[in-house]
Design a protein around this motif. Sequence first.
Motif, PDB file in Angstrom:
ATOM      1  N   MET A   1     -22.742  26.272 -18.695  1.00 41.92           N
ATOM      2  CA  MET A   1     -21.530  25.525 -18.371  1.00 41.92           C
ATOM      3  C   MET A   1     -20.917  26.082 -17.088  1.00 41.92           C
ATOM      4  N   GLU A   2     -20.230  25.218 -16.356  1.00 42.11           N
ATOM      5  CA  GLU A   2     -19.557  25.615 -15.125  1.00 42.11           C
ATOM      6  C   GLU A   2     -18.170  26.180 -15.430  1.00 42.11           C
ATOM      7  N   ILE A   3     -17.638  26.945 -14.492  1.00 46.49           N
ATOM      8  CA  ILE A   3     -16.314  27.539 -14.676  1.00 46.49           C
ATOM      9  C   ILE A   3     -15.268  26.462 -14.950  1.00 46.49           C
ATOM     10  N   ILE A   4     -15.328  25.353 -14.234  1.00 41.43           N
ATOM     11  CA  ILE A   4     -14.333  24.291 -14.417  1.00 41.43           C
ATOM     12  C   ILE A   4     -14.397  23.721 -15.830  1.00 41.43           C
ATOM     13  N   GLU A   5     -15.587  23.679 -16.406  1.00 41.43           N
ATOM     14  CA  GLU A   5     -15.729  23.185 -17.776  1.00 41.43           C
ATOM     15  C   GLU A   5     -15.108  24.155 -18.773  1.00 41.43           C
ATOM     16  N   HIS A   6     -15.285  25.432 -18.533  1.00 43.24           N
ATOM     17  CA  HIS A   6     -14.648  26.425 -19.404  1.00 43.24           C
ATOM     18  C   HIS A   6     -13.130  26.367 -19.267  1.00 43.24           C
ATOM     19  N   LEU A   7     -12.645  26.178 -18.059  1.00 44.05           N
ATOM     20  CA  LEU A   7     -11.195  26.078 -17.863  1.00 44.05           C
ATOM     21  C   LEU A   7     -10.632  24.839 -18.548  1.00 44.05           C
ATOM     22  N   ASP A   8     -11.352  23.724 -18.479  1.00 46.69           N
ATOM     23  CA  ASP A   8     -10.913  22.515 -19.179  1.00 46.69           C
ATOM     24  C   ASP A   8     -10.862  22.761 -20.685  1.00 46.69           C
ATOM     25  N   ALA A   9     -11.868  23.462 -21.206  1.00 49.21           N
ATOM     26  CA  ALA A   9     -11.896  23.762 -22.634  1.00 49.21           C
ATOM     27  C   ALA A   9     -10.758  24.703 -23.009  1.00 49.21           C
ATOM     28  N   LEU A  10     -10.501  25.711 -22.191  1.00 47.87           N
ATOM     29  CA  LEU A  10      -9.403  26.634 -22.448  1.00 47.87           C
ATOM     30  C   LEU A  10      -8.071  25.895 -22.490  1.00 47.87           C
ATOM     31  N   ARG A  11      -7.863  25.000 -21.549  1.00 51.40           N
ATOM     32  CA  ARG A  11      -6.622  24.217 -21.498  1.00 51.40           C
ATOM     33  C   ARG A  11      -6.485  23.349 -22.751  1.00 51.40           C
ATOM     34  N   ARG A  12      -7.559  22.647 -23.101  1.00 55.60           N
ATOM     35  CA  ARG A  12      -7.540  21.731 -24.250  1.00 55.60           C
ATOM     36  C   ARG A  12      -7.356  22.483 -25.575  1.00 55.60           C
ATOM     37  N   GLU A  13      -8.139  23.535 -25.767  1.00 57.39           N
ATOM     38  CA  GLU A  13      -8.107  24.234 -27.049  1.00 57.39           C
ATOM     39  C   GLU A  13      -6.773  24.940 -27.268  1.00 57.39           C
ATOM     40  N   GLY A  14      -6.170  25.469 -26.208  1.00 57.43           N
ATOM     41  CA  GLY A  14      -4.855  26.089 -26.346  1.00 57.43           C
ATOM     42  C   GLY A  14      -3.784  25.086 -26.722  1.00 57.43           C
ATOM     43  N   ALA A  15      -3.859  23.892 -26.132  1.00 54.66           N
ATOM     44  CA  ALA A  15      -2.900  22.843 -26.470  1.00 54.66           C
ATOM     45  C   ALA A  15      -3.076  22.399 -27.920  1.00 54.66           C
ATOM     46  N   LEU A  16      -4.323  22.270 -28.372  1.00 56.02           N
ATOM     47  CA  LEU A  16      -4.583  21.880 -29.762  1.00 56.02           C
ATOM     48  C   LEU A  16      -4.108  22.952 -30.734  1.00 56.02           C
ATOM     49  N   LEU A  17      -4.296  24.224 -30.360  1.00 53.05           N
ATOM     50  CA  LEU A  17      -3.820  25.316 -31.220  1.00 53.05           C
ATOM     51  C   LEU A  17      -2.307  25.236 -31.371  1.00 53.05           C
ATOM     52  N   ALA A  18      -1.598  25.031 -30.263  1.00 51.88           N
ATOM     53  CA  ALA A  18      -0.141  24.935 -30.315  1.00 51.88           C
ATOM     54  C   ALA A  18       0.311  23.731 -31.136  1.00 51.88           C
TER      55      ALA A  18
END
Length: 269
Positions: free
Chosen positions: A1-18
């Motif tokens: 996976m590319e860095i941008i894909e990991h960053l998108d996942a980090l953004r999404r998963e943190g929002a879902l956790l909240a």
Amino acid sequence: MEIIEHLDALRREGALLAEAAARTDLTAPVPTCPDWQLRDLLLHTGKVHRWAAAYPRQGLRTVLDDAGEQAVFGPEPSDAALLDWFREGHAALVTTLSEAPADLDCWTFLPAPSPLAFWARRQAHETAVHRFDADAAAGVAGPAVDAAFALDGIDELLRGFMLRGRPTVHSGSPRTIRIRTTDGPGSWHLTLSPEPLAVTTEERPEPADLTVTGPAHELYLLLWNRLTTEQAEQAGQAARPAQLGQAEQLELSGDRTLLDLWRDGAAVR
């Protein structure tokens, strides 16, 4: 996976956790993390986000000591402020990694193409796994991660964490586990012995003592110890507990006690 894909996942998963935490009492137990309440989960993940952001933001080349960690964490928030505190730390981590230069030089602890690639990947999976914990506390299953992300997380666990430092998963005599995904090119062969765990992606002609086959998402949860051995054995035969959602097909062939051995030794700390 590319860095941008990991960053998108980090953004999404943190929002879902909240989002999961916002609809759940802070005293709710976290079934996937025994002895934790939702409050503990938010504090832990919020501290990890702040700790992880410090390395790329400050260009730190050595691990923080206790005093340095306390400075990064700051005062512990009250219950009333906890969710906002978590969101602030998550947003700051996403911003730090998004704005970091490609040639970033800082401390890391697993092999990676670059420090930036390491921190983006590590925090994406840290947050995704704990998002499943928040879903479990809320009692409602959240969305599955896609197959590519799950495959990446399995690989980080097996060929990163499990090969780092002293062995935590071992057996008195050599035993083997084969992990195969049904929705992507994922295959890992694990050899447990008194020596450190050996992991290869090469196919072996001989059968493994245990073969676990299924969708990458389910294997991701299983190997990160968010799906119990009993739930794995029942997959495809009965519904999983409500807080974890409905299982897809997982097939176990061979010695199922090796999953208990994995669960007991494969904790990530």
